[in-house]
Scaffold this active site. Structure first.
Site, PDB file in Angstrom:
ATOM      1  N   ARG A  28       0.816  -1.215   0.000  1.00  6.46           N
ATOM      2  CA  ARG A  28       0.000   0.000   0.000  1.00  6.46           C
ATOM      3  C   ARG A  28       0.848   1.264   0.000  1.00  6.46           C
ATOM      4  O   ARG A  28       0.486   2.267   0.611  1.00  6.46           O
ATOM      5  CB  ARG A  28      -0.944   0.037   1.212  1.00  6.46           C
ATOM      6  CG  ARG A  28      -2.040  -1.013   1.186  1.00  6.46           C
ATOM      7  CD  ARG A  28      -3.202  -0.570   0.306  1.00  6.46           C
ATOM      8  NE  ARG A  28      -4.200  -1.619   0.219  1.00  6.46           N
ATOM      9  CZ  ARG A  28      -5.354  -1.605   0.862  1.00  6.46           C
ATOM     10  NH1 ARG A  28      -5.670  -0.592   1.625  1.00  6.46           N
ATOM     11  NH2 ARG A  28      -6.196  -2.596   0.720  1.00  6.46           N
ATOM     12  N   ARG A  32      -3.774   6.702   0.625  1.00  9.81           N
ATOM     13  CA  ARG A  32      -4.285   7.896   1.305  1.00  9.81           C
ATOM     14  C   ARG A  32      -3.325   8.618   2.236  1.00  9.81           C
ATOM     15  O   ARG A  32      -3.597   9.748   2.621  1.00  9.81           O
ATOM     16  CB  ARG A  32      -5.545   7.511   2.084  1.00  9.81           C
ATOM     17  CG  ARG A  32      -6.668   7.164   1.138  1.00  9.81           C
ATOM     18  CD  ARG A  32      -7.997   7.313   1.804  1.00  9.81           C
ATOM     19  NE  ARG A  32      -8.950   7.675   0.778  1.00  9.81           N
ATOM     20  CZ  ARG A  32     -10.263   7.469   0.852  1.00  9.81           C
ATOM     21  NH1 ARG A  32     -10.769   6.911   1.943  1.00  9.81           N
ATOM     22  NH2 ARG A  32     -11.049   7.841  -0.120  1.00  9.81           N
ATOM     23  N   ARG A  41      -7.418  11.360  -5.933  1.00  5.73           N
ATOM     24  CA  ARG A  41      -8.595  10.607  -5.488  1.00  5.73           C
ATOM     25  C   ARG A  41      -9.815  11.533  -5.357  1.00  5.73           C
ATOM     26  O   ARG A  41     -10.938  11.137  -5.657  1.00  5.73           O
ATOM     27  CB  ARG A  41      -8.260   9.941  -4.147  1.00  5.73           C
ATOM     28  CG  ARG A  41      -9.358   9.134  -3.511  1.00  5.73           C
ATOM     29  CD  ARG A  41      -9.619   7.854  -4.276  1.00  5.73           C
ATOM     30  NE  ARG A  41     -10.685   7.102  -3.627  1.00  5.73           N
ATOM     31  CZ  ARG A  41     -11.980   7.343  -3.803  1.00  5.73           C
ATOM     32  NH1 ARG A  41     -12.380   8.289  -4.629  1.00  5.73           N
ATOM     33  NH2 ARG A  41     -12.888   6.618  -3.172  1.00  5.73           N
ATOM     34  N   ASP A  78      -6.951  -3.018  -7.402  1.00  8.74           N
ATOM     35  CA  ASP A  78      -7.440  -3.641  -6.171  1.00  8.74           C
ATOM     36  C   ASP A  78      -7.728  -5.114  -6.448  1.00  8.74           C
ATOM     37  O   ASP A  78      -7.993  -5.493  -7.591  1.00  8.74           O
ATOM     38  CB  ASP A  78      -8.715  -2.952  -5.671  1.00  8.74           C
ATOM     39  CG  ASP A  78      -9.017  -3.351  -4.234  1.00  8.74           C
ATOM     40  OD1 ASP A  78      -8.399  -2.784  -3.316  1.00  8.74           O
ATOM     41  OD2 ASP A  78      -9.845  -4.263  -4.033  1.00  8.74           O
ATOM     42  N   TYR A 154     -14.909 -11.872   0.122  1.00 10.19           N
ATOM     43  CA  TYR A 154     -15.693 -10.672  -0.216  1.00 10.19           C
ATOM     44  C   TYR A 154     -16.910 -11.041  -1.072  1.00 10.19           C
ATOM     45  O   TYR A 154     -17.975 -10.453  -0.938  1.00 10.19           O
ATOM     46  CB  TYR A 154     -14.806  -9.652  -0.943  1.00 10.19           C
ATOM     47  CG  TYR A 154     -13.754  -9.053  -0.039  1.00 10.19           C
ATOM     48  CD1 TYR A 154     -14.058  -7.999   0.827  1.00 10.19           C
ATOM     49  CD2 TYR A 154     -12.469  -9.568  -0.003  1.00 10.19           C
ATOM     50  CE1 TYR A 154     -13.097  -7.468   1.683  1.00 10.19           C
ATOM     51  CE2 TYR A 154     -11.497  -9.049   0.848  1.00 10.19           C
ATOM     52  CZ  TYR A 154     -11.824  -7.999   1.690  1.00 10.19           C
ATOM     53  OH  TYR A 154     -10.879  -7.483   2.543  1.00 10.19           O
TER      54      TYR A 154
HETATM   55  O1  1CP Z   1       0.058   0.549  -3.257  1.00  8.05           O
HETATM   56  C1  1CP Z   1      -0.425  -0.603  -3.317  1.00  8.05           C
HETATM   57  O2  1CP Z   1      -0.169  -1.486  -2.476  1.00  8.05           O
HETATM   58  C2  1CP Z   1      -1.251  -0.984  -4.523  1.00  8.05           C
HETATM   59  C3  1CP Z   1      -2.661  -0.917  -4.450  1.00  8.05           C
HETATM   60  C4  1CP Z   1      -3.564  -1.864  -3.664  1.00  8.05           C
HETATM   61  C5  1CP Z   1      -3.418  -3.231  -3.337  1.00  8.05           C
HETATM   62  C6  1CP Z   1      -2.222  -4.130  -3.561  1.00  8.05           C
HETATM   63  C7  1CP Z   1      -4.830  -1.455  -3.205  1.00  8.05           C
HETATM   64  C8  1CP Z   1      -5.369  -0.098  -3.337  1.00  8.05           C
HETATM   65  N1  1CP Z   1      -5.469  -2.558  -2.691  1.00  8.05           N
HETATM   66  C9  1CP Z   1      -4.635  -3.646  -2.718  1.00  8.05           C
HETATM   67  C10 1CP Z   1      -4.918  -5.020  -2.285  1.00  8.05           C
HETATM   68  C11 1CP Z   1      -6.093  -5.298  -1.431  1.00  8.05           C
HETATM   69  N2  1CP Z   1      -7.371  -4.766  -1.489  1.00  8.05           N
HETATM   70  C12 1CP Z   1      -6.108  -6.279  -0.408  1.00  8.05           C
HETATM   71  C13 1CP Z   1      -4.927  -7.192  -0.097  1.00  8.05           C
HETATM   72  C14 1CP Z   1      -3.904  -6.537   0.744  1.00  8.05           C
HETATM   73  C15 1CP Z   1      -4.342  -6.148   2.138  1.00  8.05           C
HETATM   74  O3  1CP Z   1      -4.732  -7.035   2.921  1.00  8.05           O
HETATM   75  O4  1CP Z   1      -4.266  -4.941   2.445  1.00  8.05           O
HETATM   76  C16 1CP Z   1      -7.379  -6.308   0.174  1.00  8.05           C
HETATM   77  C17 1CP Z   1      -7.860  -7.201   1.306  1.00  8.05           C
HETATM   78  C18 1CP Z   1      -8.178  -5.344  -0.520  1.00  8.05           C
HETATM   79  C19 1CP Z   1      -9.603  -5.056  -0.288  1.00  8.05           C
HETATM   80  C20 1CP Z   1      -9.842  -3.624   0.002  1.00  8.05           C
HETATM   81  N3  1CP Z   1      -9.724  -2.631  -0.928  1.00  8.05           N
HETATM   82  C21 1CP Z   1     -10.153  -3.018   1.245  1.00  8.05           C
HETATM   83  C22 1CP Z   1     -10.256  -3.747   2.583  1.00  8.05           C
HETATM   84  C23 1CP Z   1     -11.633  -3.985   3.045  1.00  8.05           C
HETATM   85  C24 1CP Z   1     -11.629  -4.785   4.354  1.00  8.05           C
HETATM   86  O5  1CP Z   1     -12.037  -5.951   4.339  1.00  8.05           O
HETATM   87  O6  1CP Z   1     -11.187  -4.249   5.384  1.00  8.05           O
HETATM   88  C25 1CP Z   1     -10.264  -1.634   1.025  1.00  8.05           C
HETATM   89  C26 1CP Z   1     -10.651  -0.578   2.018  1.00  8.05           C
HETATM   90  C27 1CP Z   1      -9.961  -1.405  -0.357  1.00  8.05           C
HETATM   91  C28 1CP Z   1      -9.876  -0.101  -1.073  1.00  8.05           C
HETATM   92  C29 1CP Z   1      -8.521   0.335  -1.476  1.00  8.05           C
HETATM   93  N4  1CP Z   1      -7.661  -0.418  -2.260  1.00  8.05           N
HETATM   94  C30 1CP Z   1      -6.505   0.297  -2.495  1.00  8.05           C
HETATM   95  C31 1CP Z   1      -6.646   1.565  -1.807  1.00  8.05           C
HETATM   96  C32 1CP Z   1      -5.627   2.675  -1.817  1.00  8.05           C
HETATM   97  C33 1CP Z   1      -7.906   1.568  -1.173  1.00  8.05           C
HETATM   98  C34 1CP Z   1      -8.498   2.694  -0.329  1.00  8.05           C
HETATM   99  C35 1CP Z   1      -9.657   3.349  -1.017  1.00  8.05           C
HETATM  100  C36 1CP Z   1      -9.484   4.745  -1.505  1.00  8.05           C
HETATM  101  O7  1CP Z   1      -8.390   5.326  -1.626  1.00  8.05           O
HETATM  102  O8  1CP Z   1     -10.512   5.343  -1.798  1.00  8.05           O
END
Ligand code: 1CP
Length: 346
Positions: A28, A32, A41, A78, A154
């Protein structure tokens, strides 16, 4: 593979080389906590729009590379674009996690189809293509996907969950039915990752963020078997592509995961004992990890001390510095700058 590529420190570590100063990137690393990310964003209506707009996805992928000079960039996307592409629309509502209309039986799977997978994901492939051209020569490009179990949670729960009771319950009560879902996601994920490689990804990471809730039997069936299938499908076509697995929370099952999936490296979560990992895993695969994201959030002496401990314990074998999970969004960007300095010898 040309010379420039094989000299990238990140790729060398993944091939088993032991580098003096470990390559470094952070899960990540785009997101944000960076003001330049929040600005972009703020100009799009939804998170998925950002993932599906190559120009913007390229820009946010590059932001942390420009700021910190990490050794690898990870495609900005994502894990949930896969269910979205299979026909189970994903919504990200402001301030909340992802929402999907849940699938909870074999009959519900009728809405899913592989037919439009690549058409739907074409913007992601375009992002990878552009990144492979735009990245600095020494920076490796990581493509990724969620592991089938984590993506399926999910799809079945319809949102993030604490206990995954619906997904686990389906798998325990009706393993044959649940494996239809897992098999579909496995096939889609393998095809998706192959296309990312064709577009220019040099490394793949498979995120099994919720592997840690599975019992040994479930772990074997829903984490190891599908991941092994994905790795063998990708490697049949691209034998030289390194694959990093992240079975977060798997504890001592990391050992079976390493032995049975065929991954080249594992990412360690922050709960993994370092000496155990060095002893049981590092002679077989490269290790990546595992600073606690809370220590990065707080910074200061406790962070510095733990970085040095990790370097001391894991730096003797093939190693890539990373966090144990994603950066927390309140993290001060200057703490990340400090981390980079300490890892690189500051
Ligand atoms: O910089 C990076 O790492 C690349 C981008 C990336 C990656 C690899 C994002 C952007 N998401 C992910 C993988 C991801 N998404 C995972 C696996 C890694 C981990 O466990 O963190 C998972 C479980 C998700 C699912 C997801 N997407 C959630 C979690 C929900 C929960 O169950 O708690 C959320 C909140 C997102 C949204 C998301 N994905 C990425 C970002 C920056 C965001 C935030 C949203 C935004 O900026 O509006």
């Amino acid at each position: 593979m040309n010379n420039t590529v094989s000299q990238k420190p990140f790729l060398r570590a993944l091939k088993g080389e032991n580098l003096k100063s470990p390559p470094l990137w952070l899960m990540r690393q785009a997101g944000r906590y960076l003001p330049e990310y929040r600005e972009i964003r703020g100009n799009v209506s939804g998170f998925l729009e950002l993932c599906y707009t190559p120009e913007l996805a390229v820009e946010v992928t590059l932001q942390p590379i420009r700021r910190y000079g990490f050794d690898a960039a990870i495609l900005f996307s994502d894990i949930l674009v896969v269910p979205d592409a299979l026909g189970q629309a994903v919504r990200f509502e402001e301030g909340e996690g992802p929402k999907l209309n849940p699938v909870r039986s074999v009959a519900d799977l009728d809405i899913l189809s592989l037919d439009r997978l690549h058409e739907h994901l074409a913007p992601v492939y375009e992002t990878v293509r552009r990144l492979s051209v735009e990245l600095p020569d020494e920076t490796a490009l990581i493509g990724f996907a969620g592991a089938p179990w984590t993506v399926a949670t999910y799809m079945v729960e319809g949102k993030g969950s604490r206990d995954f009771a619906n997904a686990r319950g389906w798998g325990l009560q009706d393993p044959e039915g649940f494996s239809k879902l897992i098999d579909l996601v496995t096939e889609a994920t393998a095809a998706y990752l192959c296309r990312q490689v064709e577009a220019g990804a040099e490394v793949l990471q498979i995120f099994d963020s919720w592997a840690g809730v599975l019992s040994e039997n479930e772990f074997e069936k829903w984490a190891i078997e599908p991941t092994a299938k994905i790795v063998s499908t990708v490697k049949a076509r691209y034998p030289d592509i390194p694959v990093i697995g992240f079975p977060r929370g798997a504890g001592i099952l990391y050992k079976r995961y390493v032995a049975e999936t065929g991954v080249d490296a594992v990412s360690l979560d922050s709960t993994m004992p370092l000496d155990w990992a060095a002893e049981n895993l590092q002679d077989k695969v490269a290790l990546q990890g595992n600073l606690d994201p809370l220590l990065l959030l707080g910074g200061g002496e406790p962070m510095d001390r733990e970085i040095r401990r990790i370097l001391d314990r894991l730096g003797k074998g093939p190693f890539i510095f990373n966090l144990g999970h994603g950066i927390i969004k309140e993290t001060p960007p200057e703490n990340v700058a400090r981390l980079v300095d300490v890892v690189r010898g500051g």
